[in-house]
Enzyme design. Structure first.
Site, short mmCIF file in Angstrom:
data_model
loop_
_atom_site.label_atom_id
_atom_site.label_comp_id
_atom_site.label_asym_id
_atom_site.label_seq_id
_atom_site.Cartn_x
_atom_site.Cartn_y
_atom_site.Cartn_z
N HIS A 251 -4.37 -5.76 -1.78
CA HIS A 251 -5.47 -5.14 -0.25
C HIS A 251 -6.21 -6.14 -0.45
O HIS A 251 -7.86 -6.27 0.08
CB HIS A 251 -6.16 -4.49 -0.18
CG HIS A 251 -4.98 -2.92 0.08
ND1 HIS A 251 -4.44 -2.73 -1.31
CD2 HIS A 251 -4.65 -1.96 0.86
CE1 HIS A 251 -3.49 -1.38 -0.54
NE2 HIS A 251 -3.68 -1.71 0.31
N SER B 9 1.06 -1.22 0.05
CA SER B 9 0.12 -0.37 0.00
C SER B 9 0.55 0.73 -0.25
O SER B 9 1.95 1.21 -1.11
CB SER B 9 -0.97 -0.19 0.89
OG SER B 9 -2.47 0.88 1.31
N GLU C 50 -2.21 -2.62 -8.09
CA GLU C 50 -3.03 -2.90 -7.37
C GLU C 50 -4.13 -1.58 -6.43
O GLU C 50 -3.28 -0.55 -6.39
CB GLU C 50 -2.39 -3.64 -5.82
CG GLU C 50 -1.85 -4.13 -5.67
CD GLU C 50 -2.66 -2.79 -4.27
OE1 GLU C 50 -3.39 -3.11 -3.48
OE2 GLU C 50 -1.14 -2.24 -3.74
#
Length: 310
Positions: free
Chosen positions: A281, A103, A211
């Site tokens: 995630h 992230s 992503e």
């Protein structure tokens, strides 16, 4: 077993129960867990002010640990990129420390790749709280990938694309395998925010993986379009899309979803676009070595990324 250093370079830890649970799980696996003194510090939305988080990164690099694992993502690394000690991180990596995160950690990974180059490989994958601290047991594949990274046996990742994900008419393959390409990427939103800065790697003929979480497909398409118009996508050998999770479609979309985004993107770039990578995630995810040289093959519905022993 491994010496794991836990630190917080991004958002403040809010779920302290999950934090403690994650540490206990790693210890139960036999690992020695060292916790940074400011891992639970909080300032505004961050895990301490900028100086505090920079110091934590420095301590992680100086720890001599086998793994430096971030507690969580959120936001915070982009604003301190000019002050991160990249050479210190590179030296720690050269001595065997594996920096692991996901992230917001994409900002540090890409900045390190831009500033140091392929010499400093980091790993995209685990977070302490998301992967080790939840109430449910850690995903078996995620845990196995983490253990393989630790013992040096991590060699690659393979996945299968179902007909539901991609009908036969839309299936993308590679006539010839990709060889000796730099693997790079991460969270799409964070990556796109670095475009035009000194912290965006100038990777040519690489394999770009992406992503994101809680981003509506039109926002995903908008960010992909920015990368497309900047020439980034056409300079790659492959674009590999991981999981885009936790978004909500509305009636107004009228069929516009991630499949529509992928179909549109394939008409705009000469670079083959692959889907289905188990990374993002989500509970089940492979760990990916950012900056490593990889080979990639795509035959039928099978996809394979290979990076050899790290």
């Amino acid at each position: 077993m491994a010496h794991i250093y836990i630190y917080s370079p991004s958002g403040a830890v809010r779920d302290k129960t999950a934090f403690r649970r994650g540490i206990r799980r790693l210890q139960a696996l036999g690992h020695e867990v060292e916790v940074d003194p400011d891992a639970l510090t909080s300032f505004q939305r961050f895990a301490g002010d900028d100086a505090t988080r920079l110091a934590a990164i420095g301590r992680a690099a100086a720890s001599g640990a086998d793994v430096a694992l971030t507690t969580r993502g959120g936001y915070g690394l982009t604003r301190i990129l000019p002050d991160i000690p990249y050479q210190q991180l590179a030296k720690a990596i050269d001595k065997g420390t594996r920096f692991v995160g996901l992230s917001d950690f994409t900002a540090l990974q890409l900045a390190l790749l831009a500033q140091v180059g392929n010499e400093a490989v980091t790993w995209a994958g685990n977070l302490l709280i998301d992967d080790w601290g939840k109430t449910e047991e850690p995903d078996e594949i995620t845990q196995a990938c983490f253990e393989e990274m630790l013992d040096g046996s991590s060699e690659g990742a393979g996945w299968y694309v179902t007909k539901r994900e991609e009908p036969d008419a839309e299936l993308v393959t590679l006539p010839e395998p990709i060889d000796n390409a730099t693997l790079w990427g991460g969270n799409l939103c964070v990556l796109t925010s670095l475009l035009g800065t000194p912290y965006f790697p100038q990777v040519e003929q690489g394999v770009l993986f992406l992503e994101d979480v809680a981003e509506h497909p039109y926002r995903v398409e908008r960010m992909l379009t920015q990368l497309l118009l900047a020439g980034v996508l056409d300079r790659q050998q492959a674009i590999v899309l991981g999981q885009f999770s936790d978004y909500k479609l509305i009636p107004h979309d009228k069929g516009f979803g991630m499949k529509a985004v992928v179909q549109w993107l394939r008409t705009r770039t000469k670079t083959p676009v692959f889907t289905g990578l188990p990374h993002g995630h989500v509970p089940t995810k492979v760990l990916l070595p950012v900056g490593a040289k990889v080979e990639m093959a795509a035959e039928g519905r099978d996809r394979l990324l290979v990076w050899g022993h790290q």
